[in-house]
Write an enzyme that holds these catalytic residues in place. Structure first.
Site, PDB file in Angstrom:
ATOM      1  CG  LEU A 110      38.734  23.627  76.772  1.00 11.61           C
ATOM      2  CD1 LEU A 110      38.179  22.214  76.606  1.00 11.61           C
ATOM      3  CD2 LEU A 110      37.593  24.647  76.665  1.00 11.61           C
ATOM      4  CB  THR A 111      42.162  28.105  81.622  1.00  5.37           C
ATOM      5  OG1 THR A 111      41.164  29.106  81.326  1.00  5.37           O
ATOM      6  CG2 THR A 111      43.355  28.257  80.686  1.00  5.37           C
ATOM      7  CB  THR A 115      41.831  45.560  78.730  1.00  3.17           C
ATOM      8  OG1 THR A 115      41.162  46.224  79.801  1.00  3.17           O
ATOM      9  CG2 THR A 115      43.307  45.454  79.105  1.00  3.17           C
ATOM     10  CG  ASP A 116      38.945  50.055  79.891  1.00  6.75           C
ATOM     11  OD1 ASP A 116      39.322  49.019  80.488  1.00  6.75           O
ATOM     12  OD2 ASP A 116      37.850  50.604  80.141  1.00  6.75           O
ATOM     13  CD  GLU A 117      41.383  46.318  84.078  1.00  6.81           C
ATOM     14  OE1 GLU A 117      42.402  45.976  84.696  1.00  6.81           O
ATOM     15  OE2 GLU A 117      40.254  45.889  84.349  1.00  6.81           O
ATOM     16  CE1 TYR A 149      43.572  40.904  81.598  1.00  7.43           C
ATOM     17  CE2 TYR A 149      42.862  43.039  82.432  1.00  7.43           C
ATOM     18  CZ  TYR A 149      42.791  42.044  81.467  1.00  7.43           C
ATOM     19  OH  TYR A 149      41.978  42.194  80.371  1.00  7.43           O
ATOM     20  CB  SER A 150      46.271  46.426  83.393  1.00  7.95           C
ATOM     21  OG  SER A 150      46.795  46.792  84.631  1.00  7.95           O
ATOM     22  CB  ALA A 151      51.676  45.131  83.879  1.00 11.93           C
ATOM     23  CE  LYS A 191      44.581  41.770  77.062  1.00 12.82           C
ATOM     24  NZ  LYS A 191      44.238  40.594  76.181  1.00 12.82           N
ATOM     25  CG  ASN A 219      33.102  43.120  76.810  1.00 14.43           C
ATOM     26  OD1 ASN A 219      32.913  42.508  75.774  1.00 14.43           O
ATOM     27  ND2 ASN A 219      33.867  44.194  76.846  1.00 14.43           N
ATOM     28  N   GLY A 224      45.705  48.115  94.588  1.00 13.33           N
ATOM     29  CA  GLY A 224      45.949  48.873  93.347  1.00 13.33           C
ATOM     30  C   GLY A 224      44.694  49.150  92.536  1.00 13.33           C
TER      31      GLY A 224
HETATM   32  P1  NAD Z   1      37.732  34.767  79.711  1.00 16.05           P
HETATM   33  O1  NAD Z   1      38.621  34.633  80.888  1.00 16.05           O
HETATM   34  O2  NAD Z   1      36.252  34.610  79.899  1.00 16.05           O
HETATM   35  O3  NAD Z   1      38.160  33.710  78.590  1.00 16.05           O
HETATM   36  C1  NAD Z   1      39.496  33.467  78.263  1.00 16.05           C
HETATM   37  C2  NAD Z   1      39.548  32.229  77.373  1.00 16.05           C
HETATM   38  O4  NAD Z   1      40.926  32.036  76.977  1.00 16.05           O
HETATM   39  C3  NAD Z   1      39.109  30.944  78.069  1.00 16.05           C
HETATM   40  O5  NAD Z   1      38.272  30.201  77.234  1.00 16.05           O
HETATM   41  C4  NAD Z   1      40.429  30.204  78.331  1.00 16.05           C
HETATM   42  O6  NAD Z   1      40.280  28.794  78.363  1.00 16.05           O
HETATM   43  C5  NAD Z   1      41.260  30.664  77.148  1.00 16.05           C
HETATM   44  N1  NAD Z   1      42.712  30.588  77.426  1.00 16.05           N
HETATM   45  C6  NAD Z   1      43.374  31.043  78.507  1.00 16.05           C
HETATM   46  N2  NAD Z   1      44.686  30.773  78.413  1.00 16.05           N
HETATM   47  C7  NAD Z   1      44.860  30.147  77.214  1.00 16.05           C
HETATM   48  C8  NAD Z   1      45.996  29.631  76.533  1.00 16.05           C
HETATM   49  N3  NAD Z   1      47.231  29.695  77.061  1.00 16.05           N
HETATM   50  N4  NAD Z   1      45.828  29.063  75.317  1.00 16.05           N
HETATM   51  C9  NAD Z   1      44.587  28.982  74.760  1.00 16.05           C
HETATM   52  N5  NAD Z   1      43.464  29.441  75.378  1.00 16.05           N
HETATM   53  C10 NAD Z   1      43.609  30.028  76.597  1.00 16.05           C
HETATM   54  O7  NAD Z   1      38.073  36.179  79.046  1.00 16.05           O
HETATM   55  P2  NAD Z   1      37.104  37.241  78.369  1.00 16.05           P
HETATM   56  O8  NAD Z   1      36.464  38.059  79.414  1.00 16.05           O
HETATM   57  O9  NAD Z   1      36.291  36.549  77.345  1.00 16.05           O
HETATM   58  O10 NAD Z   1      38.185  38.181  77.659  1.00 16.05           O
HETATM   59  C11 NAD Z   1      38.643  37.894  76.343  1.00 16.05           C
HETATM   60  C12 NAD Z   1      39.711  38.906  75.962  1.00 16.05           C
HETATM   61  O11 NAD Z   1      39.159  40.221  76.019  1.00 16.05           O
HETATM   62  C13 NAD Z   1      40.931  38.919  76.870  1.00 16.05           C
HETATM   63  O12 NAD Z   1      42.065  39.103  76.074  1.00 16.05           O
HETATM   64  C14 NAD Z   1      40.703  40.112  77.781  1.00 16.05           C
HETATM   65  O13 NAD Z   1      41.931  40.672  78.199  1.00 16.05           O
HETATM   66  C15 NAD Z   1      39.963  41.047  76.851  1.00 16.05           C
HETATM   67  N6  NAD Z   1      39.046  41.981  77.515  1.00 16.05           N
HETATM   68  C16 NAD Z   1      38.043  41.529  78.294  1.00 16.05           C
HETATM   69  C17 NAD Z   1      37.149  42.431  78.869  1.00 16.05           C
HETATM   70  C18 NAD Z   1      36.004  41.976  79.730  1.00 16.05           C
HETATM   71  O14 NAD Z   1      35.307  42.823  80.286  1.00 16.05           O
HETATM   72  N7  NAD Z   1      35.738  40.691  79.875  1.00 16.05           N
HETATM   73  C19 NAD Z   1      37.315  43.808  78.651  1.00 16.05           C
HETATM   74  C20 NAD Z   1      38.402  44.224  77.883  1.00 16.05           C
HETATM   75  C21 NAD Z   1      39.250  43.315  77.287  1.00 16.05           C
HETATM   76  O1  DAU Z   2      38.032  47.293  81.885  1.00 16.87           O
HETATM   77  C1  DAU Z   2      38.180  46.099  81.190  1.00 16.87           C
HETATM   78  C2  DAU Z   2      38.429  44.954  82.153  1.00 16.87           C
HETATM   79  O2  DAU Z   2      37.184  44.681  82.802  1.00 16.87           O
HETATM   80  C3  DAU Z   2      38.945  43.697  81.465  1.00 16.87           C
HETATM   81  O3  DAU Z   2      40.194  43.970  80.890  1.00 16.87           O
HETATM   82  C4  DAU Z   2      39.058  42.538  82.464  1.00 16.87           C
HETATM   83  O4  DAU Z   2      39.439  41.346  81.785  1.00 16.87           O
HETATM   84  C5  DAU Z   2      37.696  42.326  83.116  1.00 16.87           C
HETATM   85  O5  DAU Z   2      37.786  41.320  84.104  1.00 16.87           O
HETATM   86  C6  DAU Z   2      37.210  43.633  83.748  1.00 16.87           C
HETATM   87  O6  DAU Z   2      38.063  44.002  84.855  1.00 16.87           O
HETATM   88  P1  DAU Z   2      37.482  44.567  86.228  1.00 16.87           P
HETATM   89  O7  DAU Z   2      38.460  44.334  87.296  1.00 16.87           O
HETATM   90  O8  DAU Z   2      36.975  45.967  86.034  1.00 16.87           O
HETATM   91  O9  DAU Z   2      36.193  43.610  86.388  1.00 16.87           O
HETATM   92  P2  DAU Z   2      35.550  42.894  87.678  1.00 16.87           P
HETATM   93  O10 DAU Z   2      34.240  42.330  87.247  1.00 16.87           O
HETATM   94  O11 DAU Z   2      36.514  42.001  88.360  1.00 16.87           O
HETATM   95  O12 DAU Z   2      35.274  44.134  88.647  1.00 16.87           O
HETATM   96  C7  DAU Z   2      34.445  45.230  88.261  1.00 16.87           C
HETATM   97  C8  DAU Z   2      34.495  46.246  89.392  1.00 16.87           C
HETATM   98  O13 DAU Z   2      33.802  45.695  90.521  1.00 16.87           O
HETATM   99  C9  DAU Z   2      35.897  46.571  89.870  1.00 16.87           C
HETATM  100  O14 DAU Z   2      35.948  47.949  90.233  1.00 16.87           O
HETATM  101  C10 DAU Z   2      36.077  45.700  91.110  1.00 16.87           C
HETATM  102  C11 DAU Z   2      34.672  45.591  91.665  1.00 16.87           C
HETATM  103  N1  DAU Z   2      34.331  44.313  92.328  1.00 16.87           N
HETATM  104  C12 DAU Z   2      34.605  43.153  91.706  1.00 16.87           C
HETATM  105  C13 DAU Z   2      34.305  41.941  92.272  1.00 16.87           C
HETATM  106  C14 DAU Z   2      34.631  40.634  91.572  1.00 16.87           C
HETATM  107  C15 DAU Z   2      33.719  44.331  93.564  1.00 16.87           C
HETATM  108  O15 DAU Z   2      33.445  45.407  94.147  1.00 16.87           O
HETATM  109  N2  DAU Z   2      33.397  43.132  94.147  1.00 16.87           N
HETATM  110  C16 DAU Z   2      33.667  41.925  93.563  1.00 16.87           C
HETATM  111  O16 DAU Z   2      33.374  40.864  94.152  1.00 16.87           O
END
Ligand code: NAD
Ligand code: DAU
Length: 357
Positions: A39-40, A137-139, A162-164, A166, A192, A297
């Site tokens: 629950l961060t 992640t694809d990152e 972050y991506s490093a 992962k 997503n 970056g």
């Molecule tokens: P999120 O940030 O919404 O949720 C992360 C959850 O992990 C939270 O509930 C947080 O409380 C919990 N958490 C964080 N640190 C923790 C710890 N030390 N111990 C236990 N719980 C902890 O993330 P999300 O968007 O749901 O992503 C989930 C996974 O999918 C991640 O591994 C992320 O890298 C990966 N991912 C996300 C996306 C995306 O678009 N959201 C895309 C590709 C991959």
């Molecule tokens: O590709 C998968 C990744 O997608 C996951 O691994 C990450 O956990 C997830 O957060 C997401 O990363 P992004 O950096 O792509 O997502 P974000 O929603 O932060 O940003 C999407 C794009 O929009 C990115 O090119 C940055 C841009 N952006 C983002 C924000 C928050 C803006 O232009 N303005 C904004 O305020």
């Protein structure tokens, strides 16, 4: 129930974890879910308030980096499957404060892999069909130019802390397969979107700001491209990888929905104008768009080649971006209190009410 899985879902109170747990408990009665979440700021227990602890669901507040907690769960709950979502997930936060990313994403993954090794490998193990699914992640692949796609064989080239972090956890997970024979599978998916996404990420941030008449920040020239994947499609893909995937394999998961950020932002604004009318100012919401300094970056383009998961597991996305974004805006409109609870911080009260600390 015979053949029932007991799955440890880490990070189940985050965006994707929440959708995944709802899917499992709605559709797959042969999965018992243990949700371990610290629950961060990103974890919201309210997302799962309709699921009291019971025979097929249990919530545990804890840190994946805490070896004793993790090992106790493996032993007490007889975990045979791990779906590992828990992570620090926001790229912008990793640029301003990378330490938590190193800790949770690398050390936390290591702690889980070690527990799985201890309980699943060796003669005394009684687990029949263990599976450790590491959600990535694809990152990790870095940035694409105007053409091309990420394949499972694309070399890693991460740009952000972050991506490093992962990529590092993906390497660890792979190493545990090669060295110890741990039954590891990895998924690398694209961006997503959908219900329950924390409003720091692009789509819910644009929704929230535009509903409040605030500026809509678009980084750089707004032409960075992301491949949008509807979260429920992603969750179905994960189920398929657990059920039918091969150990030691990695599967790319994408939505076939490449969009420039500026087009995504404009579309959300226009859908809102159409659904609820123009704001009081009388100006279309897209007039709030403001180009701001670029992310450090900032990767230019992501695009996934998801041929492997389609060919071997039969999965492909069902929801295209036009359908998914309509559903998503409808969900946020119907759940404005959920967004407001995050913005004013009251979402944290729920845990205190349920489990007095
Ligand atoms: P999120 O940030 O919404 O949720 C992360 C959850 O992990 C939270 O509930 C947080 O409380 C919990 N958490 C964080 N640190 C923790 C710890 N030390 N111990 C236990 N719980 C902890 O993330 P999300 O968007 O749901 O992503 C989930 C996974 O999918 C991640 O591994 C992320 O890298 C990966 N991912 C996300 C996306 C995306 O678009 N959201 C895309 C590709 C991959
Ligand atoms: O590709 C998968 C990744 O997608 C996951 O691994 C990450 O956990 C997830 O957060 C997401 O990363 P992004 O950096 O792509 O997502 P974000 O929603 O932060 O940003 C999407 C794009 O929009 C990115 O090119 C940055 C841009 N952006 C983002 C924000 C928050 C803006 O232009 N303005 C904004 O305020």
């Amino acid at each position: 129930m015979k053949n029932r899985r007991t799955v440890l879902v880490t990070g189940g109170c985050g965006f994707i974890g929440t959708n995944f747990i709802h899917l499992l408990l709605d559709k797959y009665s042969d999965w018992r879910v243990i949700n371990l979440d610290k629950l961060t700021y990103a974890g919201n227990l309210k997302n799962l308030q309709s699921l009291p602890d019971g025979d097929n669901y249990r919530f545990i507040k804890g840190d994946i980096c805490d070896e004793a907690t993790v090992q106790t769960i493996f032993s007490d709950e007889k975990i045979d499957t791990v779906v590992h979502f828990a992570a620090e997930s926001h790229v912008d936060r990793s640029i301003t404060g990378p330490a938590a990313f190193i800790q949770t994403n690398i050390v936390g993954t290591f702690t889980l892999l070690e527990a799985a090794r201890k309980f699943w490998i060796g003669e005394s193990s009684q687990v029949e069909r263990p599976c450790f699914l590491h959600v990535s992640t694809d990152e990790v692949y870095g940035s694409l130019g105007k053409t091309g796609y990420f394949k499972e064989t694309t070399p890693f080239d991460p740009s952000s802390p972050y991506s490093a972090s992962k990529a590092s956890s993906d390497h660890l997970a792979n190493a545990y397969f090669h060295t110890y024979g741990l039954p590891v599978r990895i998924t690398n998916c694209s961006n997503n979107y959908g219900p329950y996404q924390f409003p720091e990420k692009l789509i819910p941030l644009i929704f929230n700001n535009s509903m409040r008449g605030r500026k809509l920040p678009v980084y750089g020239d707004g032409k960075n491209v992301r491949d949008w994947l509807y979260v429920k499609d992603h969750c179905e893909a994960i189920v398929e990888v657990v059920k039918k995937g091969d150990n030691g394999h990695c599967y790319n998961i994408g939505g076939n929905n490449e969009k420039q950020n500026i087009d995504v932002v404009t579309l959300v604004c226009d859908i809102l104008d159409k659904k609820i009318g123009l704001p009081k100012s009388g100006e279309p919401r897209r007039s709030l768009i403001t180009f701001v300094e670029d992310r450090l970056g900032h990767d230019r383009r992501y695009a996934i080649d998801a041929t492997k998961i389609k060919k071997y597991l039969g999965w492909e996305p069902r929801v295209n971006f036009e359908q998914g974004i309509e559903k998503t805006v409808d969900w946020y409109l119907a759940n404005q209190e959920w967004v407001a609870g995050i913005v004013d911080g009251s979402y944290k009260e729920y845990y205190k009410q349920m489990y007095a600390e």
